[in-house]
Design a protein around this motif. Structure first.
Motif, PDB file in Angstrom:
ATOM      1  N   LEU A  50       0.829  -1.206   0.000  1.00 45.48           N
ATOM      2  CA  LEU A  50       0.000   0.000   0.000  1.00 45.48           C
ATOM      3  C   LEU A  50       0.866   1.259   0.000  1.00 45.48           C
ATOM      4  O   LEU A  50       0.608   2.204  -0.754  1.00 45.48           O
ATOM      5  N   LYS A  53       2.339   1.930  -3.284  1.00 44.73           N
ATOM      6  CA  LYS A  53       1.314   1.998  -4.324  1.00 44.73           C
ATOM      7  C   LYS A  53       1.390   0.812  -5.299  1.00 44.73           C
ATOM      8  O   LYS A  53       1.146   0.935  -6.489  1.00 44.73           O
ATOM      9  N   LEU A  56      -2.366  -4.971  -4.506  1.00 45.82           N
ATOM     10  CA  LEU A  56      -2.555  -5.946  -3.436  1.00 45.82           C
ATOM     11  C   LEU A  56      -2.794  -7.321  -4.058  1.00 45.82           C
ATOM     12  O   LEU A  56      -3.153  -7.419  -5.236  1.00 45.82           O
ATOM     13  N   CYS A  82      -7.209  -2.304   5.133  1.00 46.57           N
ATOM     14  CA  CYS A  82      -7.694  -2.072   3.773  1.00 46.57           C
ATOM     15  C   CYS A  82      -9.065  -2.674   3.506  1.00 46.57           C
ATOM     16  O   CYS A  82      -9.428  -2.901   2.356  1.00 46.57           O
ATOM     17  N   SER A  85     -11.137  -0.656   1.135  1.00 47.38           N
ATOM     18  CA  SER A  85     -10.538  -0.427  -0.169  1.00 47.38           C
ATOM     19  C   SER A  85     -11.199  -1.311  -1.216  1.00 47.38           C
ATOM     20  O   SER A  85     -11.504  -2.470  -0.969  1.00 47.38           O
TER      21      SER A  85
END
Length: 130
Positions: A50, A53, A56, A82, A85
């Motif tokens: 994360l 960037k 995942l 997350c 997310s």
């Protein structure tokens, strides 16, 4: 036959990690396989992804019983990290436990897609990854 980009295997059992990696590689189911020996290692890996960037994992295979941070503790931390997310992938709890309490507990986590009993067969693996 690659169907997904990144898988994360979280388990302290070296034989399980080896066999899952080999099944994934032989069947060309994924580009990148990350291996973590406990939940804390996995949280660190995901946090770094994360922060940098990076994408995942598309799929996480998570054991319950591990040292340092077990599967349930990982799920709590992962949801906080997350859970909201839209980038999160599928999380499968993969355990040798057939206890209905563990299966029911896994269902209480919104990030958990399913519960799989070890050992995982090639057929099962392909079904989970398609």
């Amino acid at each position: 036959m690659r169907t997904i980009d990144k898988i994360c295997l979280i388990d302290d059992d070296q034989f399980y990690l080896f066999s899952m990696r080999r099944m994934i590689e032989i069947n060309q189911l994924c580009g990148t396989i990350a291996e973590c020996k406990n939940g804390q290692e996995a949280i660190n890996y995901i946090s770094n992804s994360l922060a940098n960037k990076e994408s995942l994992p598309d799929v996480i295979f998570l054991d319950i019983n591990m040292p340092i941070m077990n599967g349930w503790e990982f799920l709590d931390a992962y949801q906080k990290l997350c859970g909201n997310s839209k980038k999160t992938g599928k999380v499968y709890v993969v355990s040798s436990s057939i206890d209905s309490i563990d299966k029911a507990k896994a269902k209480t986590y919104k990030v958990v897609t399913g519960y799989v009993i070890k050992p995982v067969s090639v057929t099962q693996l392909k079904e989970l990854l398609v």
